[in-house]
Design a protein around this motif. Structure first.
Motif, PDB file in Angstrom:
ATOM      1  N   ASP A 178       0.839  -1.215   0.000  1.00 40.82           N
ATOM      2  CA  ASP A 178       0.000   0.000   0.000  1.00 40.82           C
ATOM      3  C   ASP A 178       0.871   1.261   0.000  1.00 40.82           C
ATOM      4  OD1 ASP A 178      -2.149  -1.656   0.369  1.00 40.82           O
ATOM      5  OD2 ASP A 178      -2.299  -1.309   2.527  1.00 40.82           O
ATOM      6  N   THR A 179       1.978   1.169   0.727  1.00 38.75           N
ATOM      7  CA  THR A 179       2.829   2.348   0.911  1.00 38.75           C
ATOM      8  C   THR A 179       3.568   2.719  -0.377  1.00 38.75           C
ATOM      9  OG1 THR A 179       2.962   1.766   3.233  1.00 38.75           O
ATOM     10  CG2 THR A 179       4.624   3.306   2.442  1.00 38.75           C
ATOM     11  N   THR A 229       2.169   3.278  -3.014  1.00 36.22           N
ATOM     12  CA  THR A 229       1.330   4.340  -3.587  1.00 36.22           C
ATOM     13  C   THR A 229       1.902   5.707  -3.215  1.00 36.22           C
ATOM     14  OG1 THR A 229      -0.615   2.932  -3.392  1.00 36.22           O
ATOM     15  CG2 THR A 229      -1.035   5.289  -3.617  1.00 36.22           C
ATOM     16  N   GLU A 264      -0.207   8.894   4.444  1.00 35.84           N
ATOM     17  CA  GLU A 264      -0.926   7.645   4.206  1.00 35.84           C
ATOM     18  C   GLU A 264      -1.957   7.476   5.318  1.00 35.84           C
ATOM     19  OE1 GLU A 264       1.337   4.095   3.264  1.00 35.84           O
ATOM     20  OE2 GLU A 264      -0.188   2.831   4.189  1.00 35.84           O
ATOM     21  N   ASP A 321      -5.124   3.685  -3.651  1.00 33.87           N
ATOM     22  CA  ASP A 321      -4.048   2.716  -3.893  1.00 33.87           C
ATOM     23  C   ASP A 321      -4.445   1.791  -5.042  1.00 33.87           C
ATOM     24  OD1 ASP A 321      -5.815   0.827  -2.870  1.00 33.87           O
ATOM     25  OD2 ASP A 321      -4.898   0.804  -0.879  1.00 33.87           O
ATOM     26  N   ARG A 349      -6.085   6.059   0.016  1.00 33.28           N
ATOM     27  CA  ARG A 349      -4.873   5.667   0.754  1.00 33.28           C
ATOM     28  C   ARG A 349      -3.989   6.833   1.162  1.00 33.28           C
ATOM     29  NH1 ARG A 349      -4.724   2.050   3.750  1.00 33.28           N
ATOM     30  NH2 ARG A 349      -5.590   0.639   2.209  1.00 33.28           N
TER      31      ARG A 349
END
Ligand code: GLN
Length: 272
Positions: free
Chosen positions: A90-91, A93, A232, A258, A264
């Motif tokens: 996810d990060t 993104t 985030e 995301d 996100r």
């Protein structure tokens, strides 16, 4: 006498096949094809005992990256242990957004707050060679992992210990501030499955928005004119996060999804 093939067969009874192979290749320091080409090789007692202990840890629910000590993020391996959050896809993104931002707005300096393993700061330092990257964390243990990752990956990042903005000199300003702060609500059921990771990296223990609020409030004092803040957050927090950018110092915040289509990252820019 136990061969590689026999050890794997036994492991398959208690853990996932892919993970069983991964744990054995990590232990042997070999690639996956080795297990196939050497499947009749006999494992010595010590290796077998170690392998069984790794399988037991996995069976109890310990995340694979803590057992192998490594997690890939944006195509690079990061060392992790239980002092830091395991980097999440996810990060990535957040990384992509900063990279595309840098194409329109040159980023001379960037601060990553709550750097943990250092995955965000180190990735950005390596991807943006003209950006001077600084990273902070409240945890000395996390900082030592982050420093080690920076050294291994040869990323020029400056690290320092700070409880959010507390130890940052008032005259230090950045073009961009980013953070993946603890944002999980303390009563969120997801936390029950995340018992191996440091609680302080996952939740603020209040409502999941306290760290985000602190960063949004402190950021204007540490951003250059027209600087950007990118945060985030959880899939259901976009509205709440946008409403925290409530001072007229900020332009209207924008939320980005995301790859899974969940809100996100929310970002805003200081009005110039
Ligand atoms: N910045 C680190 C990461 O994204 C740590 C984040 C955290 O501990 N909340 O993985």
């Amino acid at each position: 006498m136990t061969t590689i093939a026999q050890a794997l067969d036994k492991a398959y009874q208690s853990i996932d096949r892919f993970e069983a192979k991964l744990l054995l290749t990590t232990l042997l320091g070999k690639g996956r094809t080795y297990l196939i080409t050497h499947d009749q090789e006999v494992l010595d007692e010590q290796t077998l005992d170690l392998y069984e202990s790794l399988i037991r840890r996995r069976q109890k629910g310990e995340p694979i990256p803590y057992i192998t000590g490594t997690q890939e993020f944006y195509g690079r391996p990061f060392r992790v242990n239980q002092d830091v959050l395991i980097p999440r896809p996810d990060t990535e993104t957040l990384i992509e957004i900063v990279l595309s931002l840098s194409k329109k707005h040159p980023i001379r300096t960037l601060l990553d707050m709550g750097t943990g393993s250092g995955c965000i700061a180190i990735t950005l330092a390596l991807e943006l060679s003209n950006t001077q990257v600084t990273a902070s964390d409240i945890s000395q243990e996390a900082l030592s992992i982050a420093r080690e990752n920076a050294a291994t990956l040869k990323a020029p990042v400056r690290f320092f210990e700070s409880d959010w903005f507390e130890s940052i000199h008032e005259l230090t300003l950045f073009d961009v501030i980013v953070s993946n702060p603890p944002y999980i609500h303390p009563s969120d059921n997801h936390l029950l499955n995340l018992t191996y990771e440091p609680a302080s990296a996952l939740t603020d223990g209040v409502d999941g928005l306290k760290a985000i609020e602190k960063i949004i409030q402190g950021a204007p004092g540490h951003l250059n004119r027209a600087g950007f803040l990118l945060l985030e957050h959880g899939w259901d927090q976009a509205q709440a996060v946008r409403s925290l950018f409530n001072s007229n110092l900020w332009e209207t915040p924008q939320t980005i999804k995301d790859l899974a289509g969940n809100d996100r990252v929310t970002m805003s820019r200081l009005r110039s």
